[in-house]
Write an enzyme that holds these catalytic residues in place. Structure first.
Site, mmCIF file in Angstrom:
data_model
loop_
_atom_site.group_PDB
_atom_site.id
_atom_site.type_symbol
_atom_site.label_atom_id
_atom_site.label_comp_id
_atom_site.label_asym_id
_atom_site.label_seq_id
_atom_site.Cartn_x
_atom_site.Cartn_y
_atom_site.Cartn_z
ATOM 1 N N HIS A 1 -12.373 -2.169 -2.334
ATOM 2 C CA HIS A 1 -11.823 -1.499 -1.146
ATOM 3 C C HIS A 1 -12.868 -1.641 -0.051
ATOM 4 C CE1 HIS A 1 -11.036 2.147 1.387
ATOM 5 N NE2 HIS A 1 -9.817 1.675 1.263
ATOM 6 N N GLU B 1 0.855 -1.200 0.000
ATOM 7 C CA GLU B 1 0.000 0.000 0.000
ATOM 8 C C GLU B 1 0.887 1.245 0.000
ATOM 9 O OE1 GLU B 1 -3.881 1.142 0.896
ATOM 10 O OE2 GLU B 1 -2.478 2.262 -0.384
ATOM 11 N N HIS C 1 -0.710 4.350 -0.443
ATOM 12 C CA HIS C 1 -1.655 5.417 -0.092
ATOM 13 C C HIS C 1 -1.547 6.603 -1.033
ATOM 14 C CE1 HIS C 1 -2.015 3.469 4.014
ATOM 15 N NE2 HIS C 1 -3.249 3.645 3.638
HETATM 16 O O1 LIG Z 1 -7.648 0.235 3.039
HETATM 17 C C1 LIG Z 1 -7.011 0.916 2.215
HETATM 18 O O2 LIG Z 1 -6.625 0.517 1.091
HETATM 19 C C2 LIG Z 1 -6.726 2.306 2.532
HETATM 20 O O3 LIG Z 1 -6.030 2.955 1.779
HETATM 21 C C3 LIG Z 1 -7.209 2.893 3.812
HETATM 22 C C4 LIG Z 1 -6.171 2.714 4.838
HETATM 23 O O4 LIG Z 1 -5.189 1.795 4.442
HETATM 24 C C5 LIG Z 1 -6.785 2.120 6.069
HETATM 25 O O5 LIG Z 1 -7.754 2.987 6.532
HETATM 26 C C6 LIG Z 1 -5.722 1.972 7.139
HETATM 27 O O6 LIG Z 1 -5.075 3.182 7.291
HETATM 28 MG MG LIG Z 2 -5.618 2.001 -0.048
#
Ligand SMILES: O=C(O)C(=O)C[C@H](O)[C@H](O)CO
Ligand SMILES: [Mg+2]
Length: 395
Positions: free
Chosen positions: A299, A197, A199
Site C-alpha cells: 500500500h 477498491e 475501502h
Molecule cells: O490507497 C488505498 O488503497 C486506500 O485505501 C487509500 C485511499 O484509496 C486513497 O487515499 C484514496 O482515497
Molecule cells: Mg485501500
C-alpha cells in the site's frame, strides 16, 4: 552511530491531493551524533495531532540508541509500548523512525536500501495507478479518464466504484457500480489490470453480491471487500466467491499479517511500510507471504518518502504483484519534495541508486511547507475517498 535527535514535521499546502488526507504529510527527521540525517514518513489520516505527539513519545525509546540496531530498537519499543498492535499512532510512529534509521544505514554504507536487503530482482518496479479518478461519477467519466491513464503507460489501475454506499448496497448501487466497472473494462480492453477498491466498508452479504456482479469483468483483485476486522465475514466471502482478495494497509504488526496469510484469507497482501513497522517488519512480512505464495503489493498512498522506500523494497521482492502509485496524482509539492526523483515511465518506476531510500529530501521546501499539527475537517465525503466521487448518478 547514536541517534541524537528525532523531529516530526507536519507538511501541508493549499494544493490538494487526490484525497483530503493527501493534503498533509508527516515527515520524520532523524539525526545521528555525527550529523548523518535520515528521513521517514508517518501516516496522517485523521490523526495528524495524535501521530505528531506519538512520534515524540516513541522517540524517547530511540534517542541515544545505536541507529544501526534496527531490530533491537524495534523490539525494545514493541516490549515497552504494550498496546502496539492496537495503537495505530504508535505503529506509524515506530515505522517512520525505522524507515529513517534504514535511510541513515544506507547513507552510512553508501548503498541504496535494495543493496542492504539482498539485491534487486528487477531493475524497474511495475506500478498500478490510484488517485486518478477525482470527480468521476458517470460510467463515461470513468471510461474517458481510464483511457487517459492507460495512454500514460499504466496497464493497471485501481478505483472505488461504489460512490457513497456504506455497509449495505442495494440494486441501484450494484447497477451503478457495475456500469462504472463495465465502462472501464470496455475502455481498457481485456489485458489491462482493473483493481476494485471497497475501502473495507461493506458487510459480507453486500460484498458477496458485489463480487457476483463484478467477477465477469475479471478484476485483478477485490481490495478490502469487508470491514477489516470482520474475519468471519471475510471467511464467508472467500468460501462463496471466486475473486482474489487483497488487504493489508491497516495491518500494524507482523503477527497481524501472519494471521491473514496463515488462515488463507488473502491472495495479495498490501502491507504499508509506514504502518506495519517500517522496513524492519515489512521485510519479514514479505517472507511470511512468500512462504504461502501470497503476492505482495505494498500500500503506497501518502507521500514521496513512503513512495521512495516502497520502490526500494519492491525491487527486492520476488513475489511482487505491483506497487500502488499516486505519483502522477500527488499534488506537485509532494513530487518536488524529493526533486521528482521517482517518475513513472511506461507503468514502471526505475529504482533510484542514491544511498538509503534512494532520494534526497528538498529541505528548503520542507522549511516552506512546515506547519503545526491541526485537525482535518470531517465533511460528508470521508477523507479516504478520492475527491469528488462520493456520490451516485442514477436518479
Ligand atoms: O490507497 C488505498 O488503497 C486506500 O485505501 C487509500 C485511499 O484509496 C486513497 O487515499 C484514496 O482515497
Ligand atoms: Mg485501500
Amino acid at each position: 552511530m547514536k541517534i541524537s535527535e528525532i523531529e516530526p514535521i507536519v507538511l501541508s499546502s493549499k494544493e490538494k491531493g487526490a484525497a483530503t488526507w493527501a493534503s498533509s504529510m508527516i515527515l520524520v527527521k532523524v539525526v545521528t551524533n555525527n550529523g548523518l540525517v535520515g528521513y521517514g514518513e508517518a501516516v496522517p489520516t485523521l490523526r495528524v495531532i495524535s501521530v505528531f505527539n506519538a512520534i515524540k513519545q516513541v522517540s524517547k525509546a530511540y534517542v541515544g540508541k545505536e541507529v544501526e540496531d534496527v531490530e533491537k530498537n524495534y523490539h525494545e519499543w514493541y516490549k515497552q509500548d504494550f498496546y502496539l498492535s492496537r495503537s495505530f499512532e504508535s505503529a506509524t510512529s515506530v515505522s517512520a523512525i525505522d524507515i529513517a534509521s534504514w535511510d541513515i544505514l544506507g547513507k552510512e554504507f553508501g548503498a541504496p536500501l535494495y543493496k542492504l536487503l539482498g539485491g534487486k530482482v528487477r531493475d524497474r518496479v511495475p506500478v498500478y495507478a490510484n488517485g486518478w479518478y477525482s470527480d468521476c461519477v458517470t460510467p463515461l467519466d470513468f471510461a474517458e479518464r481510464s483511457k487517459e491513464v492507460h495512454a500514460r503507460g499504466y496497464n493497471a489501475m485501481k478505483f472505488d466504484p461504489f460512490g457513497n454506499y456504506f455497509n449495505w448496497i442495494d440494486e441501484k448501487g450494484l447497477r451503478e457500480s457495475e456500469e462504472r466497472v463495465k465502462a472501464v473494462r470496455e475502455a481498457l480492453g481485456e489485458d489491462a489490470g482493473v483493481l476494485i477498491e471497497h475501502h473495507g466498508r461493506f458487510n459480507s452479504k453486500s460484498s458477496q453480491l458485489i463480487a457476483k456482479r463484478l467477477e465477469k469483468y475479471n478484476p485483478l483483485f477485490m481490495e478490502e471487500p469487508v470491514h477489516h476486522e470482520d474475519v468471519d465475514g471475510l471467511r464467508e466471502y472467500r468460501s462463496r466467491t471466486k475473486v482474489r482478495v487483497a488487504l493489508g494497509e491497516r495491518l500494524v504488526s507482523l503477527k497481524e499479517a501472519y494471521f491473514y496469510v496463515s488462515e488463507g484469507l488473502v491472495d495479495v497482501l498490501q502491507p504499508d511500510i509506514t504502518n506495519i513497522g517500517g522496513v524492519t517488519v515489512a521485510k519479514k512480512v514479505v517472507d511470511v507471504a512468500e512462504a504461502r505464495d501470497v503476492e505482495i503489493a505494498f500500500h503506497n498512498a501518502f507521500g514521496p518518502v513512503q513512495n521512495a522506500v516502497s520502490v526500494q523494497l519492491s525491487s527486492t521482492v520476488n513475489n511482487l504483484l505491483s506497487l500502488e502509485n499516486f505519483y502522477d496524482w500527488f499534488p506537485q509539492w509532494k513530487r518536488d519534495l524529493v526533486y521528482n526523483a521517482t517518475p513513472v515511465e511506461g507503468g514502471h518506476v526505475k529504482v533510484p541508486e542514491k544511498p538509503g531510500i534512494g532520494v534526497e529530501v528538498n529541505e528548503k521546501l520542507v522549511d516552506e511547507l512546515k506547519t503545526s499539527p491541526e485537525a482535518l475537517e470531517v465533511k460528508e465525503e470521508p477523507v479516504w475517498v478520492v475527491g469528488g466521487t462520493w456520490k451516485g448518478y442514477l436518479k
